[in-house]
Design a protein around this motif. Sequence first.
Motif, short mmCIF file in Angstrom:
data_model
loop_
_atom_site.label_atom_id
_atom_site.label_comp_id
_atom_site.label_asym_id
_atom_site.label_seq_id
_atom_site.Cartn_x
_atom_site.Cartn_y
_atom_site.Cartn_z
N GLY A 296 0.88 -1.20 -0.02
CA GLY A 296 -0.06 0.14 0.10
C GLY A 296 0.90 1.49 -0.05
O GLY A 296 0.31 2.26 -0.74
N THR A 297 1.81 1.11 0.80
CA THR A 297 2.74 2.54 0.78
C THR A 297 3.35 2.65 -0.44
O THR A 297 3.68 3.53 -1.07
CB THR A 297 3.87 2.18 1.81
OG1 THR A 297 3.40 2.14 3.25
CG2 THR A 297 5.00 3.47 1.91
N TRP B 92 10.31 7.59 -6.80
CA TRP B 92 10.71 7.75 -5.24
C TRP B 92 11.44 8.97 -5.27
O TRP B 92 11.49 9.72 -4.19
CB TRP B 92 11.33 6.42 -4.72
CG TRP B 92 11.43 6.27 -3.45
CD1 TRP B 92 12.55 6.68 -2.73
CD2 TRP B 92 10.49 5.84 -2.41
NE1 TRP B 92 12.29 6.40 -1.46
CE2 TRP B 92 11.04 5.91 -1.19
CE3 TRP B 92 9.46 4.87 -2.83
CZ2 TRP B 92 10.69 5.11 -0.25
CZ3 TRP B 92 8.69 4.44 -1.60
CH2 TRP B 92 9.49 4.56 -0.42
N PRO C 257 2.35 5.84 -7.71
CA PRO C 257 1.39 5.79 -8.43
C PRO C 257 1.51 5.76 -10.04
O PRO C 257 0.79 4.96 -10.37
CB PRO C 257 0.47 7.11 -7.95
CG PRO C 257 1.48 8.16 -7.78
CD PRO C 257 2.50 7.46 -6.86
N THR D 200 6.29 12.00 -8.76
CA THR D 200 5.36 11.30 -9.91
C THR D 200 5.58 12.34 -11.25
O THR D 200 5.81 11.65 -12.35
CB THR D 200 4.15 11.18 -9.49
OG1 THR D 200 3.77 10.41 -8.40
CG2 THR D 200 3.07 10.47 -10.73
N ARG E 142 2.17 1.83 -3.46
CA ARG E 142 1.38 2.41 -4.43
C ARG E 142 0.88 3.87 -4.20
O ARG E 142 0.58 4.55 -5.07
CB ARG E 142 0.11 1.47 -4.21
CG ARG E 142 -0.22 0.04 -4.85
CD ARG E 142 -1.47 -0.46 -5.06
NE ARG E 142 -1.99 -0.67 -3.79
CZ ARG E 142 -2.10 -1.70 -3.21
NH1 ARG E 142 -1.42 -2.62 -3.56
NH2 ARG E 142 -2.73 -1.70 -1.86
N ARG E 143 0.84 4.08 -2.83
CA ARG E 143 0.88 5.55 -2.64
C ARG E 143 1.96 6.36 -3.06
O ARG E 143 1.86 7.53 -3.59
CB ARG E 143 0.56 5.78 -1.16
CG ARG E 143 -0.67 5.27 -0.73
CD ARG E 143 -1.00 6.00 0.81
NE ARG E 143 -0.02 5.15 1.95
CZ ARG E 143 -0.32 4.11 2.36
NH1 ARG E 143 -1.14 3.39 2.25
NH2 ARG E 143 0.62 3.78 3.15
N ARG E 144 3.45 5.89 -2.67
CA ARG E 144 4.28 6.65 -3.37
C ARG E 144 4.68 6.56 -4.67
O ARG E 144 5.26 7.63 -5.29
CB ARG E 144 5.68 6.10 -2.38
CG ARG E 144 5.63 6.68 -0.87
CD ARG E 144 5.88 7.93 -0.75
NE ARG E 144 7.04 8.31 -1.18
CZ ARG E 144 8.18 8.40 -0.55
NH1 ARG E 144 8.16 8.01 0.79
NH2 ARG E 144 9.42 8.93 -0.95
#
Length: 243
Positions: free
Chosen positions: A2-3, A83, A9, A87, A5-7
């Motif tokens: 989940g982390t 990262w 996208p 994005t 995917r949030r960081r």
Amino acid sequence: MGTLRRRLPGTAVYVTGLLLTAWWLKGQPVAERARFMRHNSSNVHHLDVGKWWTLFTSGLVVDGVPALVGIAAVAGVLGCAEWRWGTLRACGVFVFGHLTATLLTEGALWLMHVLHLPGVPTRTRDVGISYGLVTTAACLLALAAGRLHRYGLPLLATALTAALLYDQELADVGHLVSLALGSLAARTVWLCTPFGPARTKTVAPDPDDADASPGGSHSRTQGCTGQDNQLTNDVRMHQTGGR
């Protein structure tokens, strides 16, 4: 996960698109896969008849290497860039490399075609992820530190040059163009500015310069507070007869 995917996208969406396309193509007959590749190639013919959307759809197909290898390379390189830069910057560099390298290589063929030079391929299969991938990797290496910065970019350039000399294909020329684009992107203000919010390091004031420095006012305030407390204690002791 989940982390991630949030960081990441942009990387998650693009890798998902590549996986879905590869999964769909794997289940199609050979003729259908060839037709899909042919209709989504960003070649001179398609650009000449106005099929500019092939500039984007050509980047949804992994070509030249096993699909999972290419997708893993995209996940690693684009994920690392996203990262570090965010994005918008990472995806911007990838798309910039993919579009610009494609337009430069196919544009050269188109010019040769307009000049009616013989033997110009106009319907070549030109799909893949490599232009954006090489551009992003070159940009990462150009902005890296230490030995990775010193040796990474020359080694990548050597490998791509050797591939051009061995295969002598248009895609190999595009890879060298992508390398140059990545090195150029690393020198832009867009990527040279600090990544993320600026952080300032608090430096303790020099006691010798406390009276002359702005930080000295804070030191004097602390000192004055201590003297006031001592004076209050003395008054209390005098009133109670203590020493």
